[in-house]
Design an enzyme around this catalytic site. Sequence first.
Site, PDB file in Angstrom:
ATOM      1  N   GLY A  56      -4.288 -12.348  -8.300  1.00 56.49           N
ATOM      2  CA  GLY A  56      -4.626 -11.673  -7.060  1.00 56.49           C
ATOM      3  C   GLY A  56      -4.296 -10.198  -6.974  1.00 56.49           C
ATOM      4  N   GLY A 115     -14.056 -21.100  -0.464  1.00 58.17           N
ATOM      5  CA  GLY A 115     -13.658 -20.456   0.778  1.00 58.17           C
ATOM      6  C   GLY A 115     -14.865 -20.149   1.647  1.00 58.17           C
ATOM      7  CE  LYS A 156      -9.062  -6.433   6.230  1.00 54.82           C
ATOM      8  NZ  LYS A 156      -9.392  -7.183   4.996  1.00 54.82           N
ATOM      9  CB  SER A 159      -0.971  -0.007   1.181  1.00 50.32           C
ATOM     10  OG  SER A 159      -1.914  -1.034   1.041  1.00 50.32           O
ATOM     11  CG  ASN A 202     -11.078  -2.488   3.478  1.00 51.07           C
ATOM     12  OD1 ASN A 202     -12.044  -1.725   3.471  1.00 51.07           O
ATOM     13  ND2 ASN A 202     -10.502  -2.928   2.368  1.00 51.07           N
ATOM     14  CE1 TYR A 209       0.745  -9.483  -2.765  1.00 50.18           C
ATOM     15  CE2 TYR A 209      -1.603  -9.557  -2.256  1.00 50.18           C
ATOM     16  CZ  TYR A 209      -0.309  -9.187  -1.922  1.00 50.18           C
ATOM     17  OH  TYR A 209      -0.077  -8.520  -0.742  1.00 50.18           O
ATOM     18  CG  ASP A 241     -10.781  -6.238   1.276  1.00 53.17           C
ATOM     19  OD1 ASP A 241      -9.883  -5.516   0.799  1.00 53.17           O
ATOM     20  OD2 ASP A 241     -10.743  -6.699   2.424  1.00 53.17           O
TER      21      ASP A 241
END
Length: 289
Positions: free
Chosen positions: A258, A134, A74, A25, A95, A237, A110
């Site tokens: 990702g 998931g 979070k 980030s 987030n 990723y 997200d």
Amino acid sequence: MCQQRINGETSLYAVIGSPIKHSQSPSIYNQAFSRFKINSVYLAFEVTKEDTQASIASLKQLGVKGLNITMPCKNEALACADELDEAANYVQAVNTLVLENGRWKGYNTDGIGFWSAVKAKGYQLVKEKVLIFGSGNTAGVLMVQAVLEGVQELVIVGRDLERPLVIKELINRLVKDYGVQIKLVDLSNRHFLERVLLASDIVVQATSVGMAPNCQQTILPKGLLFKKGALVCDIVYNPLQTEFLRVAQEQGCVTLHGLHMLVGQAAVNYALFTSGELDVEWVLGELLD
């Protein structure tokens, strides 16, 4: 690239979480601030779950304009928001915190970021059948946002579904509130999984399976086939080319790695922070360079 000068009018943005040293980030936002000549800086702070609320209070006191929150903070950050967007309210996790008109609004971006990348591939979502591997927090966020985006048919595939799971409560709420069709399937149910996989237009791998150093692992049972031409996505990723995506490519599917989710949610956050538009393709190019 020219370095942005920092002065008494520089705005502060940050990401908090633990571990945080690996975060992409600061690189994404600071390069964007520099490129678009925005007098802001973005920093990363190591913050534990227990210290989340106190740390956010301190950063607010120092004048931070916006925050990104990653694991494990979070859920704890919810108490620091004056109001929540719809996705954050559903999953009870934020987030992103942004100061808007003197109030702190909590977002969960997200899902918005991920599905914006999917829509950029030409999928409108409303008519597509979606399957998500998931049953954890990320899968829950993606499921909720998919429904908010108009998806009507979803299949969620998880392990050991006899356990108490938050995603079960989310499914019940979404079915009640939106009248959508959501099936929760155990990964061990090969016969049913085989059938729904062949019918799914969009397939998402929303677990950490296949992440480095376990790059040869895949959640996809051996021998199962995707629908011809399906869009197959992975939130992992590292590596970009997971075993899950490699198999999908061999079957002729369109794939999405990702980094698209990472950059997609960064673009949403950037717009919340600055009201500006982040060039997703430029950011992807910078990260892959």
